[in-house]
Design an enzyme around this catalytic site. Structure first.
Site, PDB file in Angstrom:
ATOM      1  N   CYS A 223       0.837  -1.193   0.000  1.00  0.00           N
ATOM      2  CA  CYS A 223       0.000   0.000   0.000  1.00  0.00           C
ATOM      3  C   CYS A 223       0.875   1.247   0.000  1.00  0.00           C
ATOM      4  CB  CYS A 223      -0.936  -0.006   1.208  1.00  0.00           C
ATOM      5  SG  CYS A 223      -2.035   1.422   1.266  1.00  0.00           S
TER       6      CYS A 223
ATOM      7  N   CYS B   5      -0.436   4.072   2.145  1.00  0.00           N
ATOM      8  CA  CYS B   5      -0.282   3.806   3.586  1.00  0.00           C
ATOM      9  C   CYS B   5       1.150   4.053   4.056  1.00  0.00           C
ATOM     10  CB  CYS B   5      -0.640   2.355   3.905  1.00  0.00           C
ATOM     11  SG  CYS B   5      -2.270   1.819   3.375  1.00  0.00           S
ATOM     12  N   ASP B   6       2.122   3.594   3.292  1.00  0.00           N
ATOM     13  CA  ASP B   6       3.500   3.513   3.777  1.00  0.00           C
ATOM     14  C   ASP B   6       4.497   4.396   3.034  1.00  0.00           C
ATOM     15  OD1 ASP B   6       2.625   1.555   5.565  1.00  0.00           O
ATOM     16  OD2 ASP B   6       2.953  -0.054   4.112  1.00  0.00           O
TER      17      ASP B   6
END
Length: 299
Positions: A130, A133-134
């Site tokens: 992701c 996300c990261d």
């Protein structure tokens, strides 16, 4: 017989359980694995509003404690058949038949894996599924992203805003993504296309340090020094159990923002349903909406 059964104990499922109990329903959650879903394996979560930094394990633990503290029953069992039509919904396991008046499908989706050495070892330590996300954890660093569809190319553009260099690795010469996205990627100076290559190994010490590639055209192996590898080769929604009963779209349960499926009393929440953005916050929102809609249906 309970008012509401939630199939899946990830962020969407546990959020639905909390809202279901608060709506005055008797709620049971059934999960065939450990509760928490995919996020439980993430060492750092920094994209949930109001919680600047938390581990995936702690995030899930808080959700679990909140739900069980309200009286939610969480059962660990494997469902092998379901009957969703009619006023009584049935979920069948080897142990027993679970019955409810409404059900929320929150079984999530699984990221497709590369299947190469080092992928599992460095999951959460440089290997991510992701980018949104990261990606922020790799600011100023060199990273690689694997894939050739819209998601992979859009993620490459997203990562290029923070990362020093982004290697876009694709096993073919041409991309499946829309032309406008491909053109945008080709125009971005810090994105380098690495075509006709597949990942053969991800390696490093305490974290990812390099990715090894094999050329599909038969050339010599390639080694790229990177701090992160983002895998964007697709998702597989976990719908096999009820695919013959609930209407699907591109493999996902067809449900709008109100989380209604084509079957009265059956709702879908989280990554398993058709939606544009699959994040913790949208999973939690889906859970809340689905539970409120279930309460309305039962009233």
């Amino acid at each position: 017989m309970v008012d509401l059964i939630i199939l899946g104990a990830g962020t969407a499922g546990l959020s639905a359980a909390i809202y279901g109990v608060r709506a005055g329903l008797s709620v049971q959650v059934i999960e065939n694995n450990l509760y928490g879903g995919q996020i439980i394996n993430s060492p750092d979560v920094d994209n949930y509003p109001g919680i600047p930094s938390i581990s995936g394990f702690d995030f899930v633990q808080n959700l679990h404690s909140h739900a069980t503290g309200l009286g939610v029953s969480i059962v660990n069992d494997t469902i092998f058949d379901v009957s969703l039509q009619g006023s009584v919904k049935k979920l069948i396991s080897k142990k027993q038949v679970y019955e409810s008046k409404a059900i929320i499908l929150a079984t999530g989706a699984s990221h497709r894996k590369l299947g190469c050495p080092g992928e599992e070892q460095f999951a959460g330590r440089g290997v991510s599924y992701c980018a949104t996300c990261d990606g922020a954890f790799f600011k100023g660093k060199d990273v690689a992203i694997v894939g050739g569809g819209n998601t992979a190319l859009e993620d490459a553009l997203f990562l290029s805003n923070n990362c020093k260099k982004v290697y876009l690795i694709h096993r073919r010469e041409e991309f499946r993504a829309h032309k406008t996205v491909v053109d945008a990627v080709r125009a971005r100076e810090n994105i380098e296309l690495v075509l006709n290559c597949t990942v053969t190994e991800i390696s490093g010490d305490n974290g990812v340090q390099r990715v090894c590639l094999g050329q599909t055209t038969g050339g010599p192996n390639i080694e790229l020094p990177v701090s992160g590898v983002f895998v964007a080769i697709g998702l597989d929604p976990n719908t096999r159990l009820f695919a013959s009963q609930v209407e699907l779209q591109n493999g996902y349960v067809k449900a709008g923002e109100n989380c209604h499926t084509n079957i009265p009393g059956v709702f879908a929440a989280g990554d398993v349903r058709t939606k544009e953005l699959r994040q913790l916050i949208t999973a939690a929102a889906d859970g809340a909406v689905a539970a409120v809609e279930a309460a309305k249906y039962l009233q």
